[in-house]
Design an enzyme around this catalytic site. Structure first.
Site, PDB file in Angstrom:
ATOM      1  N   LYS A 152      25.297 -16.138 109.673  1.00 35.89           N
ATOM      2  CA  LYS A 152      25.729 -16.763 111.182  1.00 35.89           C
ATOM      3  C   LYS A 152      26.828 -15.875 111.963  1.00 35.89           C
ATOM      4  O   LYS A 152      26.684 -15.765 112.800  1.00 35.89           O
ATOM      5  CB  LYS A 152      26.062 -18.361 111.201  1.00 35.89           C
TER       6      LYS A 152
ATOM      7  N   LYS B 211      36.385 -10.765 104.199  1.00 34.54           N
ATOM      8  CA  LYS B 211      36.854 -11.510 105.442  1.00 34.54           C
ATOM      9  C   LYS B 211      38.187 -11.051 105.902  1.00 34.54           C
ATOM     10  O   LYS B 211      38.223 -10.512 106.937  1.00 34.54           O
ATOM     11  CB  LYS B 211      36.715 -12.860 105.309  1.00 34.54           C
TER      12      LYS B 211
ATOM     13  N   LYS C 265      23.554  -9.866 103.602  1.00 31.67           N
ATOM     14  CA  LYS C 265      22.955 -11.162 103.572  1.00 31.67           C
ATOM     15  C   LYS C 265      22.634 -11.775 105.106  1.00 31.67           C
ATOM     16  O   LYS C 265      23.510 -11.398 105.942  1.00 31.67           O
ATOM     17  CB  LYS C 265      23.843 -12.052 102.701  1.00 31.67           C
TER      18      LYS C 265
HETATM   19  P1  TYM Z   1      28.094 -21.643 104.467  1.00 26.81           P
HETATM   20  O1  TYM Z   1      28.612 -22.516 105.437  1.00 26.81           O
HETATM   21  O2  TYM Z   1      28.505 -20.200 104.528  1.00 26.81           O
HETATM   22  O3  TYM Z   1      26.784 -21.710 103.845  1.00 26.81           O
HETATM   23  C1  TYM Z   1      26.000 -23.167 103.583  1.00 26.81           C
HETATM   24  C2  TYM Z   1      25.234 -22.969 102.479  1.00 26.81           C
HETATM   25  O4  TYM Z   1      24.043 -22.047 102.739  1.00 26.81           O
HETATM   26  C3  TYM Z   1      24.251 -20.987 101.741  1.00 26.81           C
HETATM   27  N1  TYM Z   1      23.849 -19.758 102.430  1.00 26.81           N
HETATM   28  C4  TYM Z   1      22.561 -18.824 101.716  1.00 26.81           C
HETATM   29  N2  TYM Z   1      21.872 -19.049 100.906  1.00 26.81           N
HETATM   30  C5  TYM Z   1      21.005 -18.148 100.679  1.00 26.81           C
HETATM   31  N3  TYM Z   1      21.029 -16.901 101.553  1.00 26.81           N
HETATM   32  C6  TYM Z   1      21.944 -16.793 102.565  1.00 26.81           C
HETATM   33  N4  TYM Z   1      21.648 -15.783 103.292  1.00 26.81           N
HETATM   34  C7  TYM Z   1      22.590 -17.734 102.779  1.00 26.81           C
HETATM   35  N5  TYM Z   1      23.785 -17.776 103.771  1.00 26.81           N
HETATM   36  C8  TYM Z   1      24.276 -19.064 103.266  1.00 26.81           C
HETATM   37  C9  TYM Z   1      25.420 -20.963 101.008  1.00 26.81           C
HETATM   38  O5  TYM Z   1      25.398 -20.286  99.726  1.00 26.81           O
HETATM   39  C10 TYM Z   1      25.922 -22.198 101.152  1.00 26.81           C
HETATM   40  O6  TYM Z   1      25.291 -22.911  99.894  1.00 26.81           O
HETATM   41  N6  TYM Z   1      32.139 -22.394 101.449  1.00 26.81           N
HETATM   42  C11 TYM Z   1      30.912 -22.911 101.602  1.00 26.81           C
HETATM   43  C12 TYM Z   1      31.079 -24.340 102.231  1.00 26.81           C
HETATM   44  C13 TYM Z   1      31.559 -25.189 101.252  1.00 26.81           C
HETATM   45  C14 TYM Z   1      31.038 -25.695  99.989  1.00 26.81           C
HETATM   46  C15 TYM Z   1      32.121 -26.606  99.565  1.00 26.81           C
HETATM   47  C16 TYM Z   1      30.036 -25.347  99.449  1.00 26.81           C
HETATM   48  C17 TYM Z   1      33.016 -25.668 101.520  1.00 26.81           C
HETATM   49  N7  TYM Z   1      33.189 -26.393 100.375  1.00 26.81           N
HETATM   50  C18 TYM Z   1      32.128 -27.232  98.172  1.00 26.81           C
HETATM   51  C19 TYM Z   1      29.828 -25.930  97.933  1.00 26.81           C
HETATM   52  C20 TYM Z   1      30.885 -27.222  97.641  1.00 26.81           C
HETATM   53  C21 TYM Z   1      30.279 -22.155 102.752  1.00 26.81           C
HETATM   54  O7  TYM Z   1      31.122 -21.594 103.614  1.00 26.81           O
HETATM   55  O8  TYM Z   1      29.033 -22.169 103.024  1.00 26.81           O
END
Ligand code: TYM
Length: 334
Positions: A200, A114, A197
């Site tokens: 969004k 990023k 991947k």
């Molecule tokens: P975020 O908002 O990017 O995504 C939310 C969840 O969706 C999963 N994910 C995917 N899984 C499979 N294939 C994909 N293409 C894909 N895109 C997204 C992500 O792995 C995630 O589980 N940092 C985290 C949010 C967060 C968090 C936490 C998660 C903040 N604090 C504590 C777990 C525990 C994030 O940006 O996810």
């Protein structure tokens, strides 16, 4: 079992979020036994690491909360809240900032991707992002953290921070969280590029199926999804080197709840026309009801906001003992 996971409230939920994370959240909530807790939150503090217009942040918070409920999260059983309403997340993050090392954060692939070449211009929040994520799970003594494969490195870091904190200050203060990565859909890829991947932040909307896409849009996106000129293979080995095809088969298998080989057996030797049309039917059958429920929920946004308030109150109560223990351990409290 203490299950904790979060999602950033920016943009829309897509099929990657749904298959990689949300479906696991719902399954774990449904399997909960007496004494277990599931906490799911909207990571609005994390979303400060990149610029988002304030009105968009608030709108996304409500829409994503409604989407999670539409997907099956039941706020009477799971604790559904937004991070900003539980100040202990930010407070514990600051305590953990004394333990986390610059070198550890510098190795995070999300930070490298990023920030890119513009590290000097990246926000401090983007760099510190994984420490806040560690606080999110350690605060509740999480045992299981259901996430997609892309979050694995951040959870390994959370374990490293917890281990060092326990060693430096108080043995066994924090539970070491286990990532739970969906075996069926660890990483759903873009429909336009099998090496990226589904995300969004991809500028091309055709790269992802959003949970708010209508039936025609879903059909058009799968029709245009990249595949290749050959027929579907007869076994899994035949997916080697065909990342776009592997991705479509993975999506089908995950949606149908079937092993990849069962899908291959059904479509072996067929062209992509028939396969994509079956995939579209499957996706519409599963996502259509989610969309309908979402529209109903969004007719009363105040009710959705009230769910978050109630969830935050419950989360604050669960967070308090660990924050106090951590403050005592470092000498900020008697
Ligand atoms: P975020 O908002 O990017 O995504 C939310 C969840 O969706 C999963 N994910 C995917 N899984 C499979 N294939 C994909 N293409 C894909 N895109 C997204 C992500 O792995 C995630 O589980 N940092 C985290 C949010 C967060 C968090 C936490 C998660 C903040 N604090 C504590 C777990 C525990 C994030 O940006 O996810």
């Amino acid at each position: 079992m203490r299950v904790v996971s979060g999602i950033q409230p920016t943009g829309n939920l897509h099929l990657g979020n749904y298959l990689g994370a949300i479906r696991q959240w719902v399954a774990m909530q449904d399997a909960m036994e007496a004494g277990d807790d599931c906490l799911f939150f909207l990571a609005d503090l994390h979303s400060l690491s990149e610029h988002v217009a304030p009105a968009d942040r608030l709108r996304s918070l409500i829409e994503m909360t409604a989407t999670l409920i539409a997907c099956g999260i039941d706020p009477d059983r799971a604790i559904l809240f937004n991070q900003a309403r539980v100040p202990a997340h930010a407070e514990l993050c600051w305590l953990l900032n004394g333990t986390a090392r610059m070198g550890w954060l510098n190795r995070m692939t999300q930070w490298k991707d990023k920030a890119g070449k513009n590290r000097e211009g990246a926000s401090v929040a983007l760099f510190d992002y994984p420490v806040l994520q560690a606080a999110d799970v350690l605060l509740y003594q999480a045992t299981h953290v259901p996430v997609g494969d892309d979050q694995k490195q951040h959870l390994e870091l959370a374990r490293d921070i917890a281990t060092k904190f326990n060693l430096d200050f108080r043995d066994a203060l924090f539970t070491l969280p286990e990532p739970y990565i969906s075996p069926a859909a660890p990483r759903i890829m873009s429909l336009r590029d099998g090496a990226a991947k589904m995300s969004k932040s991809d500028p091309s909307d055709a790269s992802r199926i959003n949970l708010i896409d209508d039936d025609d849009t879903i059909a058009a996106k799968f029709r245009k999804a990249r595949s290749d000129a050959e027929a579907l293979p007869g076994d899994e080995a035949g997916l080697a080197g065909r990342s776009e095809v592997r991705n479509l088969v993975t999506i089908y298998a995950a949606l149908a709840g079937e092993p990849v080989q069962a899908v291959i057996d059904r479509f072996a030797g067929q062209g992509f026309g028939a396969f994509k049309s079956a995939l579209t039917d499957l996706a519409i059958a599963q996502l259509g009801p989610v969309r309908t429920r979402l529209q109903q929920l969004l007719a009363d946004r105040d009710a959705v906001a009230a769910v978050l308030e109630r969830g935050a109150e419950r989360a604050r109560a669960l967070a308090a003992p660990t924050l106090l223990a951590a403050q005592r351990a470092v000498g900020l409290q008697v």
